[in-house]
Design an enzyme around this catalytic site. Structure first.
Site, PDB file in Angstrom:
ATOM      1  N   SER A  59       0.833  -1.202   0.000  1.00 25.64           N
ATOM      2  CA  SER A  59       0.000   0.000   0.000  1.00 25.64           C
ATOM      3  C   SER A  59       0.864   1.247   0.000  1.00 25.64           C
ATOM      4  O   SER A  59       1.661   1.463   0.921  1.00 25.64           O
ATOM      5  CB  SER A  59      -0.906   0.017   1.235  1.00 25.64           C
ATOM      6  OG  SER A  59      -1.585   1.255   1.326  1.00 25.64           O
TER       7      SER A  59
ATOM      8  N   HIS B   4      -1.325  -1.303  -4.203  1.00 29.00           N
ATOM      9  CA  HIS B   4      -2.588  -0.838  -3.629  1.00 29.00           C
ATOM     10  C   HIS B   4      -2.556   0.674  -3.435  1.00 29.00           C
ATOM     11  O   HIS B   4      -1.645   1.212  -2.794  1.00 29.00           O
ATOM     12  CB  HIS B   4      -2.831  -1.538  -2.292  1.00 29.00           C
ATOM     13  CG  HIS B   4      -4.185  -1.316  -1.715  1.00 29.00           C
ATOM     14  ND1 HIS B   4      -5.304  -2.015  -2.126  1.00 29.00           N
ATOM     15  CD2 HIS B   4      -4.613  -0.466  -0.754  1.00 29.00           C
ATOM     16  CE1 HIS B   4      -6.354  -1.612  -1.430  1.00 29.00           C
ATOM     17  NE2 HIS B   4      -5.965  -0.665  -0.594  1.00 29.00           N
TER      18      HIS B   4
ATOM     19  N   ASP C 287      -4.765   3.872  -2.094  1.00 23.34           N
ATOM     20  CA  ASP C 287      -5.927   4.342  -1.342  1.00 23.34           C
ATOM     21  C   ASP C 287      -6.283   5.756  -1.773  1.00 23.34           C
ATOM     22  O   ASP C 287      -5.509   6.696  -1.568  1.00 23.34           O
ATOM     23  CB  ASP C 287      -5.625   4.339   0.155  1.00 23.34           C
ATOM     24  CG  ASP C 287      -5.583   2.932   0.723  1.00 23.34           C
ATOM     25  OD1 ASP C 287      -6.488   2.136   0.405  1.00 23.34           O
ATOM     26  OD2 ASP C 287      -4.638   2.620   1.473  1.00 23.34           O
TER      27      ASP C 287
ATOM     28  N   MET D 240      -8.656   8.707  -0.968  1.00 25.38           N
ATOM     29  CA  MET D 240      -9.522   9.198   0.117  1.00 25.38           C
ATOM     30  C   MET D 240      -9.895  10.647  -0.145  1.00 25.38           C
ATOM     31  O   MET D 240      -9.048  11.437  -0.573  1.00 25.38           O
ATOM     32  CB  MET D 240      -8.793   9.092   1.456  1.00 25.38           C
ATOM     33  CG  MET D 240      -8.252   7.724   1.791  1.00 25.38           C
ATOM     34  SD  MET D 240      -7.468   7.733   3.429  1.00 25.38           S
ATOM     35  CE  MET D 240      -6.605   6.170   3.399  1.00 25.38           C
TER      36      MET D 240
ATOM     37  N   HIS E 292      -8.384   1.581  -4.409  1.00 25.46           N
ATOM     38  CA  HIS E 292      -9.374   1.437  -3.348  1.00 25.46           C
ATOM     39  C   HIS E 292      -9.995   2.806  -3.106  1.00 25.46           C
ATOM     40  O   HIS E 292      -9.363   3.689  -2.524  1.00 25.46           O
ATOM     41  CB  HIS E 292      -8.674   0.901  -2.099  1.00 25.46           C
ATOM     42  CG  HIS E 292      -9.557   0.744  -0.915  1.00 25.46           C
ATOM     43  ND1 HIS E 292      -9.047   0.509   0.356  1.00 25.46           N
ATOM     44  CD2 HIS E 292     -10.905   0.764  -0.768  1.00 25.46           C
ATOM     45  CE1 HIS E 292     -10.046   0.405   1.211  1.00 25.46           C
ATOM     46  NE2 HIS E 292     -11.190   0.568   0.567  1.00 25.46           N
TER      47      HIS E 292
ATOM     48  N   MET F  60     -12.055   5.170  -1.276  1.00 26.28           N
ATOM     49  CA  MET F  60     -12.711   5.509  -0.011  1.00 26.28           C
ATOM     50  C   MET F  60     -13.267   6.916  -0.159  1.00 26.28           C
ATOM     51  O   MET F  60     -12.762   7.887   0.422  1.00 26.28           O
ATOM     52  CB  MET F  60     -11.710   5.401   1.140  1.00 26.28           C
ATOM     53  CG  MET F  60     -11.326   3.985   1.449  1.00 26.28           C
ATOM     54  SD  MET F  60     -10.174   3.848   2.843  1.00 26.28           S
ATOM     55  CE  MET F  60      -8.637   3.637   1.954  1.00 26.28           C
TER      56      MET F  60
ATOM     57  N   MET G  20     -12.131  -4.970   5.116  1.00 26.07           N
ATOM     58  CA  MET G  20     -11.317  -4.046   5.906  1.00 26.07           C
ATOM     59  C   MET G  20     -11.113  -4.634   7.301  1.00 26.07           C
ATOM     60  O   MET G  20     -12.080  -4.959   7.996  1.00 26.07           O
ATOM     61  CB  MET G  20     -11.998  -2.681   6.012  1.00 26.07           C
ATOM     62  CG  MET G  20     -12.077  -1.914   4.698  1.00 26.07           C
ATOM     63  SD  MET G  20     -10.451  -1.572   3.982  1.00 26.07           S
ATOM     64  CE  MET G  20      -9.705  -0.570   5.287  1.00 26.07           C
TER      65      MET G  20
ATOM     66  N   PHE H 147      -6.913   5.682   7.743  1.00 25.21           N
ATOM     67  CA  PHE H 147      -5.541   5.928   8.179  1.00 25.21           C
ATOM     68  C   PHE H 147      -4.754   4.625   8.193  1.00 25.21           C
ATOM     69  O   PHE H 147      -5.305   3.565   8.495  1.00 25.21           O
ATOM     70  CB  PHE H 147      -5.503   6.546   9.589  1.00 25.21           C
ATOM     71  CG  PHE H 147      -6.095   7.921   9.656  1.00 25.21           C
ATOM     72  CD1 PHE H 147      -5.320   9.040   9.387  1.00 25.21           C
ATOM     73  CD2 PHE H 147      -7.436   8.092   9.966  1.00 25.21           C
ATOM     74  CE1 PHE H 147      -5.882  10.315   9.447  1.00 25.21           C
ATOM     75  CE2 PHE H 147      -8.004   9.362  10.025  1.00 25.21           C
ATOM     76  CZ  PHE H 147      -7.213  10.472   9.756  1.00 25.21           C
TER      77      PHE H 147
ATOM     78  N   ASP I 260      -7.328  -5.746   4.065  1.00 21.32           N
ATOM     79  CA  ASP I 260      -6.572  -4.496   4.168  1.00 21.32           C
ATOM     80  C   ASP I 260      -6.651  -3.972   5.589  1.00 21.32           C
ATOM     81  O   ASP I 260      -7.738  -3.693   6.093  1.00 21.32           O
ATOM     82  CB  ASP I 260      -7.161  -3.475   3.185  1.00 21.32           C
ATOM     83  CG  ASP I 260      -6.418  -2.143   3.197  1.00 21.32           C
ATOM     84  OD1 ASP I 260      -5.396  -2.031   3.885  1.00 21.32           O
ATOM     85  OD2 ASP I 260      -6.871  -1.222   2.501  1.00 21.32           O
TER      86      ASP I 260
END
Length: 215
Positions: free
Chosen positions: A5, A28, A30, A32, A61, A63, A132, A138, A170
């Site tokens: 990640s 990966h 993220d 956000m 991913h 979010m 998750m 975070f 994750d």
């Protein structure tokens, strides 16, 4: 499968950090938005730049709020897998179809406190289930072993041939937790600090894979 990640990477050196995890199965990412989760990370332009900097399949991913609007953009940019959250998606079947039509695998993610049962039947439209094992938002949080009941439930369905999803996890995955998650039936392990906090990230990827396979 091991998916480092980049949330744990040096954001000022993302291209180099992507190269540092050679041998990884997925990278990966993220995304956000500061609304669905309290943190704010990166968006589509950075993902597009990252895609030009690595040959590792990128696992996005999302979010974010309103993934119905944005998910296809990441698929069209060249992401290998695009995951939306069950708690944010408006039309999960349509989003999955649109992601697939744009050339990516479609993933569905559930928070630790979200029951899996209402979503099980919809998983026939998805390629990946991302469980998750920390609250999203975070990095560096402690693994929540109770979510492995979800993994076991889906693993049984996959093993019986009722589903064909890849099971991804994750949150808090490291040398102390990966074997337990693998034994529960996880296929793909997202690891942040356990990889990018190591002196040799590529070696850490290989070590985690060996631990998972040994379970």
């Amino acid at each position: 499968m091991i998916a480092p990640s980049i949330l744990a990477a040096d954001f000022a050196r993302l291209a180099e950090e992507a190269q540092a995890v050679r041998g990884a199965d997925w990278l990966h990412v993220d995304v956000m938005d500061g609304h669905f989760v309290p943190n704010l990370t990166i968006g589509l332009p950075v993902v597009q730049a990252l895609l030009r900097s690595t040959d590792i399949p990128v696992d996005c991913h999302l979010m974010i709020e309103d993934p119905d609007r944005w998910a296809v953009d990441y698929a069209e940019a060249g992401a290998h897998n695009v995951t939306v959250h069950a708690e944010a998606v408006g039309d999960p079947v349509k989003v999955a179809k649109n992601i697939r039509a744009a050339g990516a695998r479609a993933g569905l993610s559930v928070r630790p406190g979200t029951p899996l049962e209402p979503w099980t039947e919809l998983l026939i439209h998805y390629d990946t289930l991302l469980v998750m094992s920390v609250e999203p938002g975070f990095g560096g949080q402690e693994f929540m072993p109770e979510v492995l009941d979800k993994v076991r439930a889906v693993r049984r369905l996959v093993d019986r041939g009722e589903l064909q999803v890849l099971i991804e996890i994750d949150g808090g995955i490291n040398a102390d937790t990966i074997a337990e998650a693998a034994a529960a039936g996880v296929d793909c392990f997202v690891a942040g600090s356990a990889v990018y906090g190591a002196d040799d990230p590529a070696e850490a990827v290989g070590r985690l894979r060996t631990m998972a396979e040994g379970s």
